[in-house]
Design a protein around this motif. Sequence first.
Motif, PDB file in Angstrom:
ATOM      1  N   VAL A 136       0.696  -0.968   0.071  1.00  0.00           N
ATOM      2  CA  VAL A 136      -0.120  -0.082   0.078  1.00  0.00           C
ATOM      3  C   VAL A 136       0.747   1.081   0.102  1.00  0.00           C
ATOM      4  O   VAL A 136       0.779   2.358  -0.724  1.00  0.00           O
ATOM      5  N   ALA A 137       1.732   1.258   0.830  1.00  0.00           N
ATOM      6  CA  ALA A 137       2.643   2.456   0.959  1.00  0.00           C
ATOM      7  C   ALA A 137       3.485   2.671  -0.263  1.00  0.00           C
ATOM      8  O   ALA A 137       3.484   3.998  -0.913  1.00  0.00           O
ATOM      9  N   HIS A 138       3.797   1.516  -1.118  1.00  0.00           N
ATOM     10  CA  HIS A 138       4.540   1.696  -2.185  1.00  0.00           C
ATOM     11  C   HIS A 138       3.798   2.261  -3.422  1.00  0.00           C
ATOM     12  O   HIS A 138       4.104   3.072  -4.148  1.00  0.00           O
ATOM     13  N   THR A 139       2.431   1.908  -3.354  1.00  0.00           N
ATOM     14  CA  THR A 139       1.401   2.260  -4.364  1.00  0.00           C
ATOM     15  C   THR A 139       1.192   3.681  -4.229  1.00  0.00           C
ATOM     16  O   THR A 139       1.124   4.355  -5.138  1.00  0.00           O
ATOM     17  N   LEU A 140       0.970   4.138  -2.845  1.00  0.00           N
ATOM     18  CA  LEU A 140       0.610   5.450  -2.654  1.00  0.00           C
ATOM     19  C   LEU A 140       1.810   6.262  -3.077  1.00  0.00           C
ATOM     20  O   LEU A 140       1.414   7.632  -3.555  1.00  0.00           O
ATOM     21  N   SER A 141       2.894   5.707  -3.009  1.00  0.00           N
ATOM     22  CA  SER A 141       4.111   6.686  -3.375  1.00  0.00           C
ATOM     23  C   SER A 141       4.168   6.799  -4.714  1.00  0.00           C
ATOM     24  O   SER A 141       5.007   7.851  -5.459  1.00  0.00           O
ATOM     25  N   ARG A 142       3.465   6.241  -5.565  1.00  0.00           N
ATOM     26  CA  ARG A 142       3.222   6.239  -7.111  1.00  0.00           C
ATOM     27  C   ARG A 142       2.257   7.130  -7.395  1.00  0.00           C
ATOM     28  O   ARG A 142       2.343   7.683  -8.586  1.00  0.00           O
ATOM     29  N   LEU A 143       1.703   7.752  -6.517  1.00  0.00           N
ATOM     30  CA  LEU A 143       0.375   8.454  -7.129  1.00  0.00           C
ATOM     31  C   LEU A 143       0.723  10.017  -6.839  1.00  0.00           C
ATOM     32  O   LEU A 143       1.461  10.458  -5.988  1.00  0.00           O
ATOM     33  N   SER A 144       0.126  10.838  -7.536  1.00  0.00           N
ATOM     34  CA  SER A 144       0.133  12.298  -7.439  1.00  0.00           C
ATOM     35  C   SER A 144      -0.878  12.538  -6.140  1.00  0.00           C
ATOM     36  O   SER A 144      -1.449  11.660  -5.804  1.00  0.00           O
ATOM     37  N   PRO A 145      -0.457  13.841  -5.565  1.00  0.00           N
ATOM     38  CA  PRO A 145      -1.129  14.341  -4.379  1.00  0.00           C
ATOM     39  C   PRO A 145      -2.685  14.283  -4.578  1.00  0.00           C
ATOM     40  O   PRO A 145      -3.544  14.376  -3.775  1.00  0.00           O
TER      41      PRO A 145
END
Length: 212
Positions: A136-145
């Motif tokens: 989940v953390a890796h995925t969220l860090s792939r996304l724009s704010p």
Amino acid sequence: MITNEFWLDRWKAGQIGFHKEGVHPRLIEFWPILPQRSQVLVPLCGKSNDMIWLAEQGYQVTGVELSSLAVVQFLGDNDLSYETHQEGELKIHTVLDLPLRIVEGDYFLFSEDNFDACYDRAAMVAMPESKRADYVAHTLSRLSPTASTLLISLHYEGDKQGPPFSVDEQSVMTMWGNNIQKIASEDLAQTNPQYKEGNYQFFNETVWRITP
């Protein structure tokens, strides 16, 4: 132990009950309206035709998949012409006639970011508990704010232990943060013959929307 080799072996053996033919009706029903050419990430995409649907809506779709067999089957089953190049340990397969590419390799090695949206139908529930928060953390860090995410989770009680794994609602909300909203839920043990026969007390499929 769920390792990369476990999933590669599942694909080689054709043990891919998690693959669904056609487009998931929840995707069609709940996908948010986004500007054309929005960048959409599909982690652990397998050979899902959901990616075709997203690309046909005019989005720039990037699927990430470990299994080369899944990638070959997806491209072949859909008669897609493509070009391939290597970036480090990842192979990038760019489809020529659709705004779609498949990144072949370990998702945790995929470092592109600033995606406008994410669609997770079967990725989080494929992760064992020990790796789930990291996923989940890796995925969220792939996304724009300002990105939106459409997530489908499973929570069940019965003989099967996964994968796909059961993840209770509180765990989902804890991992994905405060901006998560449950928008639909269905007990497939009551409505779907496949799960009625599976000796489940319940098998809840829940749809979540995660917004900025």
